[in-house]
Enzyme design. Structure first.
Site, PDB file in Angstrom:
ATOM      1  N   CYS A   1     -12.778   0.660   8.651  1.00 56.12           N
ATOM      2  CA  CYS A   1     -11.891   0.304   7.404  1.00 56.12           C
ATOM      3  C   CYS A   1     -12.106   1.184   6.341  1.00 56.12           C
ATOM      4  CB  CYS A   1     -12.456  -1.139   7.168  1.00 56.12           C
ATOM      5  SG  CYS A   1     -12.583  -2.504   8.363  1.00 56.12           S
TER       6      CYS A   1
ATOM      7  N   LYS B   1      -9.942   6.730   4.377  1.00 55.70           N
ATOM      8  CA  LYS B   1     -11.229   6.326   4.797  1.00 55.70           C
ATOM      9  C   LYS B   1     -12.257   6.721   3.695  1.00 55.70           C
ATOM     10  CE  LYS B   1     -14.106   4.796   7.715  1.00 55.70           C
ATOM     11  NZ  LYS B   1     -15.015   4.311   6.646  1.00 55.70           N
TER      12      LYS B   1
ATOM     13  N   CYS C   1       0.874  -1.060   0.092  1.00 55.28           N
ATOM     14  CA  CYS C   1      -0.045   0.059   0.173  1.00 55.28           C
ATOM     15  C   CYS C   1       0.642   1.193   0.039  1.00 55.28           C
ATOM     16  CB  CYS C   1      -0.902   0.190   1.080  1.00 55.28           C
ATOM     17  SG  CYS C   1      -1.772  -1.540   1.404  1.00 55.28           S
TER      18      CYS C   1
ATOM     19  N   HIS D   1      -8.988   4.244  -1.143  1.00 57.75           N
ATOM     20  CA  HIS D   1      -7.790   3.562  -1.123  1.00 57.75           C
ATOM     21  C   HIS D   1      -7.120   2.960  -2.203  1.00 57.75           C
ATOM     22  CE1 HIS D   1      -3.829   2.256   0.369  1.00 57.75           C
ATOM     23  NE2 HIS D   1      -4.361   1.520   1.262  1.00 57.75           N
TER      24      HIS D   1
END
Ligand SMILES: [Zn+2]
Lengths: 149, 385
Positions: free
Chosen positions: B206, B329, B83, B333
């Site tokens: 998440c 958030k 990531c 992402h």
């Protein structure tokens, strides 16, 4: 041989694959460096301390303490039927750490950071080629050991 | 020591982008960056692509993107750090310029995550940890961060309400970002009522998978002054560190040691301290990750991250505003794009272009981009003269 470790396997071959046969015989093994004597769990073929490449397996008593835990509700592939299930990271009394799920002797509501657990080797005979792993159980939980298969 | 500057930025809308291929997304960001920099593309000497290969049906995307940008036969290569691939790409471009090999480099972070089937995503999710000793027990990405959360709660008394407040803040700012995936405010009650994913983390703890791309154009000091003028933002502190893949070899589960190490490097190189940072973008893949980031970066003391959000210290009016674009958030992402997206946002803040989300007088900004569960961390300090 190592594909027999765990409910789902991504790793068929490793220099420490004899770990599986020991687990099947009821023994939780760490690695012991042939040069410096460093004991490691999970076992590794190449010493993290001195980089030596020879080792022997050494039996651990499997007693440990819960460092942290979670309850998996959203399952990864292969675990769809198992959810929810609890997992914990455990510090072994003799050194090293492992991650595992819980067996029937510990109720989910009782799981807590700092609790003592016993790591117990398991053979799952339901699958065609017997699969082995370990579960976290109440201290004092017994199991049988056999000769190396 | 000569500096490396950012002279142009471009950013696609994040979210479900069923309308575009990965190279088309990359092009959107690239075109916007060229316009922003008012740059002749003939001056771009190389491109660095940040992306995670296993999410794309198209293999080896760097070459495919280079072709679509009409930049062949100039050099291109892919960087991967899970990531944090986008920040790894920026570091790679920075290194190429510092080494004197290239003078102007386009860095593009991109990812299409929604083209995979749910079953493929679940299979990928099952392999985020150490596959030999951990994945065999059914670990998941949220599961690891949930275990960090439990430790943080146990050690410092952090609460589920404080986690929810991170989500509330990031959705508050996402609602003010036209490029965010979710542009809607939420309440703490809604976050606290959402389904458990990996206890104690819930759905609203998440971030969401998204598609998107972002681009920054880097230039050596002289070229940046010539091409970017006073709008140039400088990459003055570049920190990078690693840690074990396996949680079984981590001593501390209440923070990310790689983040502390990368932050120390970045502050030292830039000659600044945490208190000098006027605005930051941190890697809030989960709400607990933002709380740990406040502490790892030194915005507050260890264990004070929960109070930091409860006191609104990371809001626009707080001591260190964090994720004023909605963060992972609410913005979404797209994993390869995220580090570059963070950098675009910090450049906008340092230029004073953020409108109602603008931190007045911002001169020093920071990005914090984490790969996996802390195997990689990049912390960059950006400055406008
Ligand atoms: Zn040794």
């Amino acid at each position: 041989m190592f594909e027999r470790f765990g409910r789902i396997s991504y790793c068929a071959h490793t220099k420490v694959e004899e770990f599986v046969r020991h687990l099947e015989s009821g023994r939780l093994m760490g690695s012991c460096c042939a040069a410096c004597g460093q004991v490691t769990f999970p076992p590794r073929a190449d010493c993290a301390e001195c980089r030596h490449g020879e080792f022997t397996f050494t039996e651990l008593n499997g007693r440990g303490t819960v460092v942290t835990h979670t309850r998996i509700e959203s399952a990864p592939a292969g675990f769809e039927a198992a959810v929810p299930f609890d997992l914990a990271v455990v510090d072994l009394d003799e050194g090293g750490r492992l991650l595992a799920g819980f067996g029937a002797t510990i109720a989910p509501a009782d799981i807590a950071i700092g609790m003592a657990v016993q790591v117990v080797p398991r053979i799952n005979e339901e699958t065609e080629e017997s699969q082995v792993d370990y579960t976290l159980e109440r201290p004092g939980t017994g199991w049988t050991k056999s000769d190396l298969p | 020591m000569s500096r490396v500057g950012i002279i142009g930025i471009g950013h696609t809308r994040f979210g479900r982008r069923g309308d575009a291929t990965v190279q088309e997304l990359a092009f959107e960001a690239y075109r916007e960056a060229l316009v922003d920099a008012d740059l002749d593309p003939a001056l771009i000497e190389a491109t660095v692509i940040g992306a995670v290969p296993e999410y794309h049906k198209q293999r080896s995307v760097a070459g495919v993107i280079q072709e679509y940008l009409s930049l062949t036969p100039r050099p291109t290569w892919l960087t991967e750090a899970a990531c944090a691939s986008g920040s790894a790409a920026i570091r790679s471009g920075w290194l190429a310029i510092k080494a004197g090999v290239h003078d102007v480099v386009a860095v593009i972070g991109c990812q299409k995550m929604t083209e995979l089937e749910t079953a493929e995503i679940l299979a990928l999710m099952g392999r985020v940890g150490d596959v030999q000793w951990e994945s065999v027990f059914g670990t998941t990405f949220p599961g690891y961060y949930a275990m960090f959360t439990r430790c943080h709660m146990h050690e410092f008394g952090t609460t589920e309400e404080q986690l929810a407040q991170v989500a509330v803040k990031n959705h508050h700012y996402g609602a003010r970002n036209a490029k965010a995936m979710f542009q809607k405010e939420i309440t703490a009650a809604k976050a606290l009522d959402s389904d458990s994913v990996a206890a104690p983390l819930k759905v609203y703890d998440c971030c969401a998978n998204a598609d998107g791309a972002a681009c920054v154009i880097l230039a050596g000091e002289a070229a940046a002054r010539r091409l970017g003028g006073a709008r140039t933002v400088w990459l003055d502190g570049m920190g990078c560190a690693s840690d074990s893949m396996s949680v079984l070899r981590r001593g501390d589960l209440t923070g990310l040691p790689a983040a502390r190490e990368a932050a120390a490097q970045a502050y030292r190189m830039a000659g600044v301290e945490a208190a000098d940072v006027k605005v930051a973008e941190v890697h809030d893949c989960f709400t607990i990750a933002e709380i740990m980031a406040y502490e790892d970066l030194g915005f507050c003391d260890r264990g004070e991250g929960g109070a930091f959000i409860a006191d609104q210290q990371s809001y626009l009016a707080g001591t260190t505003p964090v994720n004023l674009d909605g963060g992972l958030k609410a913005k979404g992402h797209p994993i390869g794009a995220t580090g570059v997206s963070m950098t675009c946002e910090m450049v906008s803040q340092l230029r004073g272009d953020c409108g109602e989300r603008q931190v007045l007088g911002a001169d020093i900004a920071l990005t914090h981009n984490v790969g996996g569960i802390g195997q990689y961390c990049f912390v960059h300090v950006l400055r406008r003269d």
